[in-house]
Motif scaffolding. Structure first.
Motif, mmCIF file in Angstrom:
data_model
loop_
_atom_site.group_PDB
_atom_site.id
_atom_site.type_symbol
_atom_site.label_atom_id
_atom_site.label_comp_id
_atom_site.label_asym_id
_atom_site.label_seq_id
_atom_site.Cartn_x
_atom_site.Cartn_y
_atom_site.Cartn_z
ATOM 1 N N UNK A 65 0.465 -22.883 1.442
ATOM 2 C CA UNK A 65 0.748 -22.737 0.008
ATOM 3 C C UNK A 65 -0.528 -22.842 -0.832
ATOM 4 N N UNK A 66 -1.521 -22.079 -0.429
ATOM 5 C CA UNK A 66 -2.813 -22.121 -1.091
ATOM 6 C C UNK A 66 -2.728 -21.467 -2.469
ATOM 7 N N UNK A 67 -3.784 -21.661 -3.286
ATOM 8 C CA UNK A 67 -3.819 -21.054 -4.616
ATOM 9 C C UNK A 67 -5.156 -20.358 -4.846
ATOM 10 N N UNK A 68 -5.802 -19.877 -3.771
ATOM 11 C CA UNK A 68 -7.109 -19.243 -3.879
ATOM 12 C C UNK A 68 -6.974 -17.735 -4.132
ATOM 13 N N UNK A 69 -8.010 -17.176 -4.764
ATOM 14 C CA UNK A 69 -8.093 -15.740 -5.019
ATOM 15 C C UNK A 69 -9.487 -15.269 -4.640
ATOM 16 N N UNK A 70 -9.619 -13.995 -4.368
ATOM 17 C CA UNK A 70 -10.929 -13.477 -4.011
ATOM 18 C C UNK A 70 -11.018 -11.983 -4.194
ATOM 19 N N UNK A 71 -12.240 -11.482 -4.201
ATOM 20 C CA UNK A 71 -12.483 -10.058 -4.374
ATOM 21 C C UNK A 71 -13.059 -9.431 -3.120
ATOM 22 N N UNK A 72 -12.576 -8.260 -2.798
ATOM 23 C CA UNK A 72 -13.113 -7.442 -1.715
ATOM 24 C C UNK A 72 -13.394 -6.045 -2.282
ATOM 25 N N UNK A 73 -14.314 -5.348 -1.662
ATOM 26 C CA UNK A 73 -14.514 -3.929 -1.947
ATOM 27 C C UNK A 73 -14.506 -3.183 -0.627
ATOM 28 N N UNK A 74 -13.692 -2.136 -0.528
ATOM 29 C CA UNK A 74 -13.618 -1.360 0.698
ATOM 30 C C UNK A 74 -12.429 -0.426 0.693
ATOM 31 N N UNK A 75 -12.393 0.460 1.659
ATOM 32 C CA UNK A 75 -11.230 1.335 1.773
ATOM 33 C C UNK A 75 -9.994 0.558 2.196
ATOM 34 N N UNK A 76 -10.176 -0.654 2.732
ATOM 35 C CA UNK A 76 -9.033 -1.537 2.978
ATOM 36 C C UNK A 76 -8.268 -1.809 1.704
ATOM 37 N N UNK A 77 -8.995 -1.883 0.598
ATOM 38 C CA UNK A 77 -8.364 -2.139 -0.693
ATOM 39 C C UNK A 77 -7.851 -0.852 -1.343
ATOM 40 N N UNK A 78 -8.462 0.275 -1.009
ATOM 41 C CA UNK A 78 -8.016 1.552 -1.568
ATOM 42 C C UNK A 78 -6.636 1.941 -1.038
ATOM 43 N N UNK A 79 -6.426 1.803 0.261
ATOM 44 C CA UNK A 79 -5.164 2.280 0.840
ATOM 45 C C UNK A 79 -3.929 1.584 0.294
ATOM 46 N N UNK A 80 -3.924 0.254 0.051
ATOM 47 C CA UNK A 80 -2.690 -0.333 -0.504
ATOM 48 C C UNK A 80 -2.368 0.116 -1.920
ATOM 49 N N UNK A 81 -3.355 0.667 -2.658
ATOM 50 C CA UNK A 81 -3.019 1.278 -3.953
ATOM 51 C C UNK A 81 -2.096 2.478 -3.762
ATOM 52 N N UNK A 82 -2.392 3.275 -2.746
ATOM 53 C CA UNK A 82 -1.529 4.426 -2.447
ATOM 54 C C UNK A 82 -0.202 3.947 -1.873
ATOM 55 N N UNK A 83 -0.263 2.950 -0.988
ATOM 56 C CA UNK A 83 0.964 2.394 -0.409
ATOM 57 C C UNK A 83 1.902 1.890 -1.497
ATOM 58 N N UNK A 84 1.360 1.108 -2.439
ATOM 59 C CA UNK A 84 2.194 0.604 -3.526
ATOM 60 C C UNK A 84 2.733 1.714 -4.404
ATOM 61 N N UNK A 85 1.922 2.749 -4.638
ATOM 62 C CA UNK A 85 2.372 3.885 -5.437
ATOM 63 C C UNK A 85 3.530 4.610 -4.762
ATOM 64 N N UNK A 86 3.449 4.789 -3.448
ATOM 65 C CA UNK A 86 4.547 5.427 -2.713
ATOM 66 C C UNK A 86 5.830 4.615 -2.885
ATOM 67 N N UNK A 87 5.713 3.299 -2.817
ATOM 68 C CA UNK A 87 6.900 2.454 -3.013
ATOM 69 C C UNK A 87 7.476 2.621 -4.412
ATOM 70 N N UNK A 88 6.616 2.732 -5.423
ATOM 71 C CA UNK A 88 7.100 2.981 -6.786
ATOM 72 C C UNK A 88 7.841 4.307 -6.864
ATOM 73 N N UNK A 89 7.303 5.342 -6.228
ATOM 74 C CA UNK A 89 7.927 6.662 -6.236
ATOM 75 C C UNK A 89 9.314 6.616 -5.599
ATOM 76 N N UNK A 90 9.393 6.027 -4.416
ATOM 77 C CA UNK A 90 10.674 5.999 -3.701
ATOM 78 C C UNK A 90 11.692 5.118 -4.417
#
Length: 653
Positions: free
Chosen positions: A462-487
């Protein structure tokens, strides 16, 4: 806070060296093997291999008989000169035997050698297997890694949690409209995904997203309600960190650190240095939608009304293809021997992982994707962070996936992002430095910010930490989440879910062009994903395709029918630089006419091109087609049935 991640497989040696045979074995080894039945490209990604995936032909005894499969591989080892009679000479490689591991969901078999084979020995075995008539295809079982993302400096980290998702305003430029609005860091936002406007109509409710990664950890700002419903597909105990081999229920991240033995010796080298646990899956899942939103805590997630199904496929050292491929099938609702069926089948699957090698349709990874697509699941994959053509990476180059490149706040392709014809679309992954440069000073809006865990090895509950990453690992879930919004929007409108091909076409039709165009030889697909436009197009608003039937380049849509005077509209997205566009109908019975137009549906009185010959064989050919959405209207001059519709073009290089 830990922000380290594994490197995606790096080219460790030239392919020619990987294909070479040692002098001692050369006489026994076929010089080429059968290229159509093997894939040697993945041998670039690691120094040794002791697991091989063999697909046997239907009707062969090896397909259904484990003993026959073991005997088959043993014979290939012998032909490759890897079975030595008598005692081994001091200093010489030990003789090799083989044992059976398991049957994969796609029907292939996993077999394991008694010792690791170096690249040349592995290549020799694969070549010999490829010459066997019983073998349809053979590949090494490769360890894949989560994409090596760039961690944000700890100086940039959020320090305290404040009410009303306050971090959204300062940190989450990636979810806002790309309208040039200035961020709190003083930068014009030209790279956002317009998620904030999509939330007016959809939040992902009713859709399950599967995140195949390191698993998930409990966090005060993350929905982990399907944590127990997920599964840990890592079979090997060294990789899983468990005492014994075997898969277990639950998609929980127990850590993937490599700073201690046995992983320090077994998993680390110059390309994969010792690292603390990454909690990569928690960050990726949070971007897609696991991050609780409008809860007066922390950050926001894209499809925050969706349910996230965590599936652990990456652990210490990475994760094997054989486990990842089974997990893809299982996540979509397919059956995997030895694992209870998934009670929450996913309609979109995220893979922020990869490694070296290409992925043709005959590859087991591509077959797993095809099985998921057939079950209605969209598979979204990171392009990779090596600044190379994504056709050299897997699963980014697999047919049937949506491969996502990374862009920054200026809309420029991120300096690390893979590119090329294998990429379908781009999304924010973060540019790291000021103005998305390739070096300089890290800035807050150079990263994607989400929940993380502060544990260095095992997770902090039950942590409360946050952090930043940069990479295509972060790009793909933007599309994944968008697909979920569409469906989700379609479900709310009482409409059938879109097929994977329809989803891709709609994403590409509605993507916005980057303000900073990539070089012609560094393409990032149709543009940057626009969640609001894609979601509205999915339900027929704002000029989207609505109920038009989406065509995929080169894929025949058979069995079309209609009544006299009926009018059916099909769409095909044609990229810039495409050549030789062909729009055809053929076969079946009756009589149809074809009208084609760019940008809007055509008719007998309003068209760009037409074909109105008697019967069903209609054809429009355009040597240099305009880029955009081509609408193909098929009109029934009489009732027709069994007609095939095909749109194809030669893709730009």
């Amino acid at each position: 806070m830990n922000n380290n991640v594994f490197r995606m497989g790096v080219l460790a040696a030239a392919l020619a060296a990987a294909m070479a045979t040692t002098a001692g074995f050369a006489a026994a080894v076929s010089p080429t093997g059968n290229p159509a039945r093997m894939n040697l490209t993945a041998l670039q990604g690691q120094p040794s291999f002791d697991r091989f995936i063999v697909t046997y032909r239907q009707g062969s005894s090896e397909r259904t008989n484990r003993a026959a499969a073991v005997q088959n591989v043993g014979a290939a080892l012998n032909r490759a000169g890897l079975v030595r009679a008598g005692r081994s000479v001091a200093g010489a490689p030990a003789s090799v035997s083989v044992r059976y591991q398991r049957k994969l969901a796609v029907g292939a078999d996993l077999l394991r050698t008694s010792r690791p084979l170096d690249r040349s020995e592995a290549a020799a075995l694969i070549r010999q297997l490829s010459t066997d008539p019983a073998v349809a295809y053979v590949v090494p079982d490769v360890l894949r890694h989560r994409v090596r993302d760039v961690p944000a400096s700890k100086l940039l980290q959020p320090q305290t949690v404040t009410p009303n998702d306050t971090y959204y305003a300062k940190y989450q430029w990636n979810l806002k409209a790309p309208d040039g609005a200035v961020t709190t860091e003083g930068h014009a936002n030209l790279g956002g995904t317009n998620v904030n406007n999509a939330w007016d109509l959809s939040d992902g409710t009713g859709v399950v997203i599967a995140v195949l990664d390191t698993g998930i950890t409990t966090h005060v700002d993350v929905d982990t309600s399907l944590g127990d419903a997920g599964y840990d597909f890592i079979e090997d105990s060294l990789v899983s960190g468990r005492a014994t081999d075997g898969r277990v229920p639950g998609g929980w991240d127990t850590g993937d650190w490599t700073t201690e033995e046995p992983w320090l010796t077994e998993c680390t080298d110059a390309d994969h240095p010792p690292e603390d646990s990454s909690w990569h899956g928690t960050h990726v899942a949070s971007t897609a939608g696991a991050e609780l939103t409008n809860n007066a805590v922390g950050m926001a997630g894209i499809a925050h009304g969706a349910k996230i199904l965590p599936v652990r496929v990456l652990g210490h050292c990475g994760g094997y293809d054989s486990d990842i491929n089974d997990a893809i099938v299982w996540a979509a609702g397919g059956h995997v021997d030895g694992v209870p069926d998934n009670t929450h089948p996913a309609k979109v699957i995220n893979l922020s992982l990869g490694g070296a090698g290409n992925c043709p349709a005959s590859d087991p990874a591509a077959q797993a994707v095809a099985a998921a697509n057939a079950l209605g699941a969209v598979v979204v994959v990171s392009a990779g962070n090596e600044n190379i053509d994504a056709s050299q990476a897997s699963p980014a180059s697999c047919p049937g996936v949506i491969t996502v490149a990374s862009t920054g706040i200026t809309s420029r392709r991120a300096f690390y992002s893979n590119y090329g014809s294998a990429v379908e679309i781009a999304a924010p992954g973060g540019g790291v430095y000021e103005n998305d440069a390739s070096s300089g000073t890290q800035v807050n809006d150079g990263f994607i910010w989400q929940a993380l865990n502060s544990g260095t090895t095992t997770p902090v509950p039950d942590d409360d930490s946050y952090g930043g990453y940069a990479g295509t690992s972060q790009a793909s879930p933007h599309v994944t989440g968008t697909v979920a919004l569409m469906q989700s929007a379609r479900l709310a409108a009482g409409m059938a879910l879109m097929t994977p091909a329809e989803v891709l076409a709609t994403l590409q039709q509605t993507a916005h062009a980057p303000s900073v165009a990539p070089p012609a030889n560094r393409g990032i697909g149709a543009g940057i994903v626009d969640a609001n436009a894609a979601m509205r197009a999915a339900i027929g608003e704002d000029g989207g395709p609505g109920e038009a039937v989406v065509l995929t380049n080169g894929v025949t849509l058979a069995g079309q029918s209609g009544s006299a005077a009926s009018s059916t509209v099909y769409t095909l997205v044609v990229p810039a630089g495409a050549m030789a566009l062909s729009l055809r109908t053929y076969g079946g019975s009756g009589n149809v006419s074809l009208y084609a137009k760019v940008g809007a549906a055509g008719s007998a009185s309003d068209y760009g091109y037409k074909s109105t010959r008697p019967g069903n064989s209609e054809s429009v050919v355009v040597a240099r087609p305009a880029a955009g959405t081509w609408y193909v209207t098929v009109v029934g001059e009489t009732a027709f049935a069994g007609v095939s519709v095909l749109g194809s073009f030669r893709a730009p290089h």
